[in-house]
Design a protein around this motif. Structure first.
Motif, PDB file in Angstrom:
ATOM      1  N   ILE A 131       0.824  -1.209   0.000  1.00  0.00           N
ATOM      2  CA  ILE A 131       0.000   0.000   0.000  1.00  0.00           C
ATOM      3  C   ILE A 131       0.859   1.261   0.000  1.00  0.00           C
ATOM      4  N   GLU A 132       1.913   1.272   0.823  1.00  0.00           N
ATOM      5  CA  GLU A 132       2.794   2.440   0.889  1.00  0.00           C
ATOM      6  C   GLU A 132       4.003   2.223  -0.011  1.00  0.00           C
ATOM      7  N   LEU A 133       4.180   3.109  -1.012  1.00  0.00           N
ATOM      8  CA  LEU A 133       5.282   2.998  -1.948  1.00  0.00           C
ATOM      9  C   LEU A 133       6.205   4.205  -1.831  1.00  0.00           C
ATOM     10  N   ALA A 134       7.297   4.167  -2.583  1.00  0.00           N
ATOM     11  CA  ALA A 134       8.321   5.201  -2.449  1.00  0.00           C
ATOM     12  C   ALA A 134       7.803   6.596  -2.754  1.00  0.00           C
ATOM     13  N   ASP A 135       6.863   6.703  -3.692  1.00  0.00           N
ATOM     14  CA  ASP A 135       6.393   8.027  -4.104  1.00  0.00           C
ATOM     15  C   ASP A 135       4.914   8.262  -3.812  1.00  0.00           C
ATOM     16  N   GLY A 136       4.336   7.459  -2.944  1.00  0.00           N
ATOM     17  CA  GLY A 136       2.927   7.666  -2.601  1.00  0.00           C
ATOM     18  C   GLY A 136       2.236   6.367  -2.249  1.00  0.00           C
ATOM     19  N   GLN A 137       0.925   6.391  -2.233  1.00  0.00           N
ATOM     20  CA  GLN A 137       0.147   5.201  -1.934  1.00  0.00           C
ATOM     21  C   GLN A 137      -0.273   4.503  -3.219  1.00  0.00           C
ATOM     22  N   SER A 138      -0.334   3.173  -3.155  1.00  0.00           N
ATOM     23  CA  SER A 138      -0.611   2.396  -4.357  1.00  0.00           C
ATOM     24  C   SER A 138      -2.002   2.666  -4.929  1.00  0.00           C
ATOM     25  N   PHE A 139      -2.880   3.296  -4.157  1.00  0.00           N
ATOM     26  CA  PHE A 139      -4.198   3.657  -4.676  1.00  0.00           C
ATOM     27  C   PHE A 139      -4.075   4.520  -5.935  1.00  0.00           C
ATOM     28  N   GLU A 140      -2.994   5.307  -5.996  1.00  0.00           N
ATOM     29  CA  GLU A 140      -2.817   6.214  -7.126  1.00  0.00           C
ATOM     30  C   GLU A 140      -2.627   5.465  -8.437  1.00  0.00           C
ATOM     31  N   ILE A 141      -2.158   4.220  -8.353  1.00  0.00           N
ATOM     32  CA  ILE A 141      -1.970   3.405  -9.559  1.00  0.00           C
ATOM     33  C   ILE A 141      -3.301   3.235 -10.280  1.00  0.00           C
ATOM     34  N   PHE A 142      -4.366   2.963  -9.496  1.00  0.00           N
ATOM     35  CA  PHE A 142      -5.673   2.698 -10.078  1.00  0.00           C
ATOM     36  C   PHE A 142      -6.273   3.942 -10.725  1.00  0.00           C
ATOM     37  N   GLU A 143      -5.763   5.107 -10.356  1.00  0.00           N
ATOM     38  CA  GLU A 143      -6.266   6.350 -10.928  1.00  0.00           C
ATOM     39  C   GLU A 143      -5.604   6.666 -12.262  1.00  0.00           C
ATOM     40  N   GLN A 144      -4.478   5.993 -12.541  1.00  0.00           N
ATOM     41  CA  GLN A 144      -3.707   6.317 -13.741  1.00  0.00           C
ATOM     42  C   GLN A 144      -3.733   5.234 -14.806  1.00  0.00           C
TER      43      GLN A 144
END
Length: 264
Positions: free
Chosen positions: A56-69
């Motif tokens: 869930i917590e990645l180097a540049d943010g939260q993995s939730f942002e992946i699903f937005e892109q």
């Protein structure tokens, strides 16, 4: 099975890779990503893996942002250090979560769950299953966002005392209670103050690790519990400090939750 690992800790990647290949020698780790951007780039430029293990917590943010892109077309197993109690309700469809440090037995169970859900499906069934997974992922992402965002609980209350207003720290409050339609609290030094909130409203403002809704009349602080006595019909009678103006009884339905809360 082609697996993508999304994890920003090198040691965690090595351990997870080792566990996966030990559990199933046919697993092929087709990619590793340590950030949201790396993950998005991989998913845009490569075939969808059979399964993604995603921190869930990645180097540049939260993995939730992946699903937005990018559209994530693969079932996901989330890995997280967050409290299990907050996440246990989210085991839906092929989605799962693993609490760090990841244990082999739990990883095996998650992979077995994935295999059960995908075994023997034809193309259309697999497509339908995948759509369900995407819907579940979308729901999970929204709920996880709510669960893990830091919650701002009330730190103090401004109350009227004599002819002035004074702030009282929540840590100095023993318990809240209702009396003749008015909400009040007693401080740990046995002062009584009224507040302009219902107990239902107060319950949402207070840190649940520190306060427990004992019944319709009382919200008690963990440090004010002086004694716990068995009561008839499996209820619990509490002795509080300072002493309340009426008995504080916890129903048998709430008794178990109360004991878990007090024993944290």
């Amino acid at each position: 099975m082609n697996v993508l690992l999304i994890e920003d800790e090198d040691l965690a990647v090595r351990k997870l890779s080792k566990l996966l290949t030990e559990i199933d020698g046919s697993i092929d780790i087709v990619g590793k990503a340590a950030s949201v951007q790396e993950s998005v780039d991989f998913l845009k430029n490569n075939p969808a893996p059979d399964l993604i293990l995603m921190d869930i917590e990645l180097a540049d943010g939260q993995s939730f942002e992946i699903f937005e892109q990018v559209i994530v077309e693969s079932p996901v197993i989330f890995t997280t250090s967050y409290d299990e109690y907050a996440l246990r309700a989210f085991k839906v469809n092929s989605i799962d979560y693993l609490l760090k440090p990841i244990k082999r037995q739990e990883l095996e169970a998650s992979l077995a769950k994935y295999n059960r859900l995908t075994k023997g499906t034809d193309h259309e069934a697999d497509k339908s299953s995948r759509n369900l997974d995407l819907e579940a992922i979308d729901s999970l992402v929204r709920q996880l966002r709510q669960q893990i965002q830091p919650t701002e609980y009330r730190k103090r209350f401004l109350v009227k005392h004599l002819q002035q207003w004074i702030p009282i720290e929540v840590t100095d409050i023993a318990y809240f209670y209702s009396e003749e339609g008015t909400s009040l609290f007693k401080s740990r030094n046995n002062q009584k103050f009224s507040v302009d909130y219902t107990l239902d409203e107060l319950e949402k403002m207070l840190d649940p690790d520190s306060f427990f809704r004992a019944n319709r009349q009382y919200i008690i602080g963990v440090q004010c519990v002086a004694q716990i006595n068995p009561y008839f019909n499996n209820k619990i009678k509490l002795m509080l400090n300072p002493a309340p103006d009426s008995e504080v009884i916890i129903s048998r339905e709430k008794a178990s939750d109360f004991k878990k809360w007090l024993g944290k």
